[in-house]
Write a protein that holds these residues in place. Structure first.
Motif, PDB file in Angstrom:
ATOM      1  N   TYR A  98       0.838  -1.209   0.000  1.00 28.16           N
ATOM      2  CA  TYR A  98       0.000   0.000   0.000  1.00 28.16           C
ATOM      3  C   TYR A  98       0.872   1.257   0.000  1.00 28.16           C
ATOM      4  O   TYR A  98       0.701   2.158  -0.831  1.00 28.16           O
ATOM      5  CB  TYR A  98      -0.907  -0.027   1.232  1.00 28.16           C
ATOM      6  CG  TYR A  98      -1.869   1.136   1.349  1.00 28.16           C
ATOM      7  CD1 TYR A  98      -3.102   1.105   0.700  1.00 28.16           C
ATOM      8  CD2 TYR A  98      -1.563   2.241   2.142  1.00 28.16           C
ATOM      9  CE1 TYR A  98      -4.005   2.157   0.825  1.00 28.16           C
ATOM     10  CE2 TYR A  98      -2.453   3.295   2.267  1.00 28.16           C
ATOM     11  CZ  TYR A  98      -3.665   3.250   1.613  1.00 28.16           C
ATOM     12  OH  TYR A  98      -4.543   4.297   1.732  1.00 28.16           O
ATOM     13  N   SER A 101       3.036   1.474  -3.299  1.00 30.09           N
ATOM     14  CA  SER A 101       2.282   1.917  -4.478  1.00 30.09           C
ATOM     15  C   SER A 101       1.963   3.405  -4.399  1.00 30.09           C
ATOM     16  O   SER A 101       1.908   4.095  -5.420  1.00 30.09           O
ATOM     17  CB  SER A 101       0.993   1.098  -4.626  1.00 30.09           C
ATOM     18  OG  SER A 101       0.142   1.260  -3.505  1.00 30.09           O
ATOM     19  N   TYR A 102       1.785   3.915  -3.177  1.00 31.13           N
ATOM     20  CA  TYR A 102       1.519   5.349  -2.996  1.00 31.13           C
ATOM     21  C   TYR A 102       2.717   6.178  -3.456  1.00 31.13           C
ATOM     22  O   TYR A 102       2.572   7.156  -4.205  1.00 31.13           O
ATOM     23  CB  TYR A 102       1.208   5.636  -1.531  1.00 31.13           C
ATOM     24  CG  TYR A 102       1.169   7.104  -1.167  1.00 31.13           C
ATOM     25  CD1 TYR A 102       0.110   7.908  -1.579  1.00 31.13           C
ATOM     26  CD2 TYR A 102       2.190   7.677  -0.411  1.00 31.13           C
ATOM     27  CE1 TYR A 102       0.079   9.267  -1.249  1.00 31.13           C
ATOM     28  CE2 TYR A 102       2.160   9.019  -0.075  1.00 31.13           C
ATOM     29  CZ  TYR A 102       1.105   9.819  -0.496  1.00 31.13           C
ATOM     30  OH  TYR A 102       1.081  11.152  -0.171  1.00 31.13           O
ATOM     31  N   ALA A 105       3.121   5.983  -7.225  1.00 34.73           N
ATOM     32  CA  ALA A 105       2.090   6.775  -7.901  1.00 34.73           C
ATOM     33  C   ALA A 105       2.452   8.262  -7.895  1.00 34.73           C
ATOM     34  O   ALA A 105       2.306   8.951  -8.912  1.00 34.73           O
ATOM     35  CB  ALA A 105       0.732   6.554  -7.236  1.00 34.73           C
ATOM     36  N   LYS A 106       2.925   8.750  -6.770  1.00 35.97           N
ATOM     37  CA  LYS A 106       3.286  10.162  -6.681  1.00 35.97           C
ATOM     38  C   LYS A 106       4.510  10.479  -7.541  1.00 35.97           C
ATOM     39  O   LYS A 106       4.595  11.559  -8.143  1.00 35.97           O
ATOM     40  CB  LYS A 106       3.547  10.553  -5.223  1.00 35.97           C
ATOM     41  CG  LYS A 106       2.297  10.509  -4.342  1.00 35.97           C
ATOM     42  CD  LYS A 106       1.214  11.418  -4.899  1.00 35.97           C
ATOM     43  CE  LYS A 106      -0.038  11.413  -4.049  1.00 35.97           C
ATOM     44  NZ  LYS A 106      -1.113  12.267  -4.624  1.00 35.97           N
ATOM     45  N   GLN A 134      -2.857  -1.520  -7.032  1.00 37.47           N
ATOM     46  CA  GLN A 134      -2.897  -0.380  -6.112  1.00 37.47           C
ATOM     47  C   GLN A 134      -2.359   0.878  -6.771  1.00 37.47           C
ATOM     48  O   GLN A 134      -2.907   1.975  -6.591  1.00 37.47           O
ATOM     49  CB  GLN A 134      -2.102  -0.719  -4.844  1.00 37.47           C
ATOM     50  CG  GLN A 134      -2.757  -1.795  -4.000  1.00 37.47           C
ATOM     51  CD  GLN A 134      -1.870  -2.276  -2.860  1.00 37.47           C
ATOM     52  OE1 GLN A 134      -0.652  -2.234  -2.949  1.00 37.47           O
ATOM     53  NE2 GLN A 134      -2.489  -2.756  -1.796  1.00 37.47           N
ATOM     54  N   GLU A 137      -5.001   2.278  -8.992  1.00 36.81           N
ATOM     55  CA  GLU A 137      -6.095   2.896  -8.227  1.00 36.81           C
ATOM     56  C   GLU A 137      -5.681   4.257  -7.671  1.00 36.81           C
ATOM     57  O   GLU A 137      -6.480   5.197  -7.653  1.00 36.81           O
ATOM     58  CB  GLU A 137      -6.534   1.956  -7.100  1.00 36.81           C
ATOM     59  CG  GLU A 137      -7.272   0.718  -7.572  1.00 36.81           C
ATOM     60  CD  GLU A 137      -8.561   1.052  -8.291  1.00 36.81           C
ATOM     61  OE1 GLU A 137      -9.314   1.920  -7.789  1.00 36.81           O
ATOM     62  OE2 GLU A 137      -8.820   0.462  -9.352  1.00 36.81           O
ATOM     63  N   TRP A 138      -4.439   4.378  -7.202  1.00 39.66           N
ATOM     64  CA  TRP A 138      -3.953   5.690  -6.746  1.00 39.66           C
ATOM     65  C   TRP A 138      -4.036   6.716  -7.874  1.00 39.66           C
ATOM     66  O   TRP A 138      -4.388   7.883  -7.661  1.00 39.66           O
ATOM     67  CB  TRP A 138      -2.506   5.603  -6.268  1.00 39.66           C
ATOM     68  CG  TRP A 138      -2.271   5.027  -4.909  1.00 39.66           C
ATOM     69  CD1 TRP A 138      -1.622   3.859  -4.605  1.00 39.66           C
ATOM     70  CD2 TRP A 138      -2.665   5.583  -3.636  1.00 39.66           C
ATOM     71  NE1 TRP A 138      -1.587   3.650  -3.248  1.00 39.66           N
ATOM     72  CE2 TRP A 138      -2.216   4.695  -2.625  1.00 39.66           C
ATOM     73  CE3 TRP A 138      -3.341   6.740  -3.263  1.00 39.66           C
ATOM     74  CZ2 TRP A 138      -2.422   4.935  -1.269  1.00 39.66           C
ATOM     75  CZ3 TRP A 138      -3.545   6.987  -1.907  1.00 39.66           C
ATOM     76  CH2 TRP A 138      -3.093   6.082  -0.935  1.00 39.66           C
ATOM     77  N   LYS A 217       2.054   8.570   5.558  1.00 37.00           N
ATOM     78  CA  LYS A 217       1.671   7.568   4.571  1.00 37.00           C
ATOM     79  C   LYS A 217       2.870   6.769   4.067  1.00 37.00           C
ATOM     80  O   LYS A 217       2.736   5.990   3.120  1.00 37.00           O
ATOM     81  CB  LYS A 217       0.981   8.241   3.385  1.00 37.00           C
ATOM     82  CG  LYS A 217      -0.348   8.903   3.728  1.00 37.00           C
ATOM     83  CD  LYS A 217      -0.982   9.505   2.491  1.00 37.00           C
ATOM     84  CE  LYS A 217      -2.321  10.144   2.811  1.00 37.00           C
ATOM     85  NZ  LYS A 217      -2.956  10.740   1.600  1.00 37.00           N
TER      86      LYS A 217
END
Length: 262
Positions: A98, A101-102, A105-106, A134, A137-138, A217
């Motif tokens: 999680y 992937s965050y 994504a950023k 994931q 989805e982000w 996060k």
């Protein structure tokens, strides 16, 4: 065509016997263990290079890993990628899928407009197959997993996915995220000329200072998956003679089974 390939350095499978886990943080101790580019991520990179050769464009490689994994991105550049980004910061350490992937994504958002994001369906070490979904989805992008064939079309891509009872064909608009299976192609070898060219290609390292992400996060703090207690099983075994008489042995076995509550 602007293609991003996410890759992960994983411990060399031949060195798995040397891996250890920190008893307090429950994190894998990677220092001193040789790494390789995750095998199915190499397939993703090969597919990106093939699409670039057919349609033109640029292939960028992105990885979240410790700085000592820099040589794995150089390997990707030597395979043919145009540029590479390594996202590395101690605060990212211990991230589950999680939190990982965050960050990816950023970083992908910071890179700008993309037509396609490719990655292996799963990593050789964790094998959760969570990160591609994931990540998509982000970013709010359509996505497919277990992809075994990709073709570019006017609006996006024609992707073939492995299903439980056969193969499924999808039309998917761009930008999108595709997680490829290891049988999609055979990755090319890195040669001496590729290594020479890789030295002149850009390799950028970003820390969280560059991404400015919410520290709540990130890493262990931002990971909802928490490791439980570590237990070392007792591998010692005892032996006991059951005698020589078959009837006596059978009775003794039955007694031991009852005593064990089976």
């Amino acid at each position: 065509m602007n293609i991003l390939v996410c890759v992960k350095p994983v411990p060399d499978p031949e060195k798995y016997g040397e891996l250890k886990i920190d008893g307090e943080t429950k994190r894998l101790i990677r220092e001193g263990i040789p790494t390789v580019v995750n095998p199915s991520d190499r397939n993703a990179l090969e597919e990106a290079l093939r699409l670039r050769e057919e349609h033109g464009g640029k292939v960028t490689v992105l990885s979240m890993a410790p700085e000592f994994s820099r040589d794995k991105l150089v390997e990707c550049l030597a395979m043919g990628a145009d540029e590479a980004y390594l996202v590395s910061d101690r605060i990212f350490g211990g991230a589950d899928t999680y939190a990982t992937s965050y960050v990816l994504a950023k970083a992908a958002e910071k890179l700008g407009s993309l037509d396609l994001i490719l990655m292996g369906n799963e990593s050789a070490d964790g094998a959760t197959a969570h990160v591609p979904v994931q990540l998509a989805e982000w970013l709010g992008l359509p996505h497919l997993c277990r992809v075994c064939s990709v073709e570019a079309t006017g609006e996006g891509f024609r992707a073939v996915k492995k299903g439980d009872e056969g193969r499924l064909v999808f039309g998917i608009r761009k930008p999108c995220v595709l997680a490829v299976s290891s049988d999609i192609n055979k990755p090319r070898y890195v040669n001496a000329m590729g290594l020479i060219k890789a030295r002149k290609k850009p390799l950028t390292i970003w820390s969280n200072e560059d991404l400015a992400l919410d520290e709540e996060k990130l890493g262990l703090t931002g990971s909802p998956t928490k490791a439980g207690e570590l237990i070392s099983p007792d591998m010692k075994r005892g032996s006991e003679s059951l005698g020589k008489d078959p009837e006596e042995i059978a009775g003794r076995i039955a007694e031991l089974i009852r005593k064990a509550g089976v």
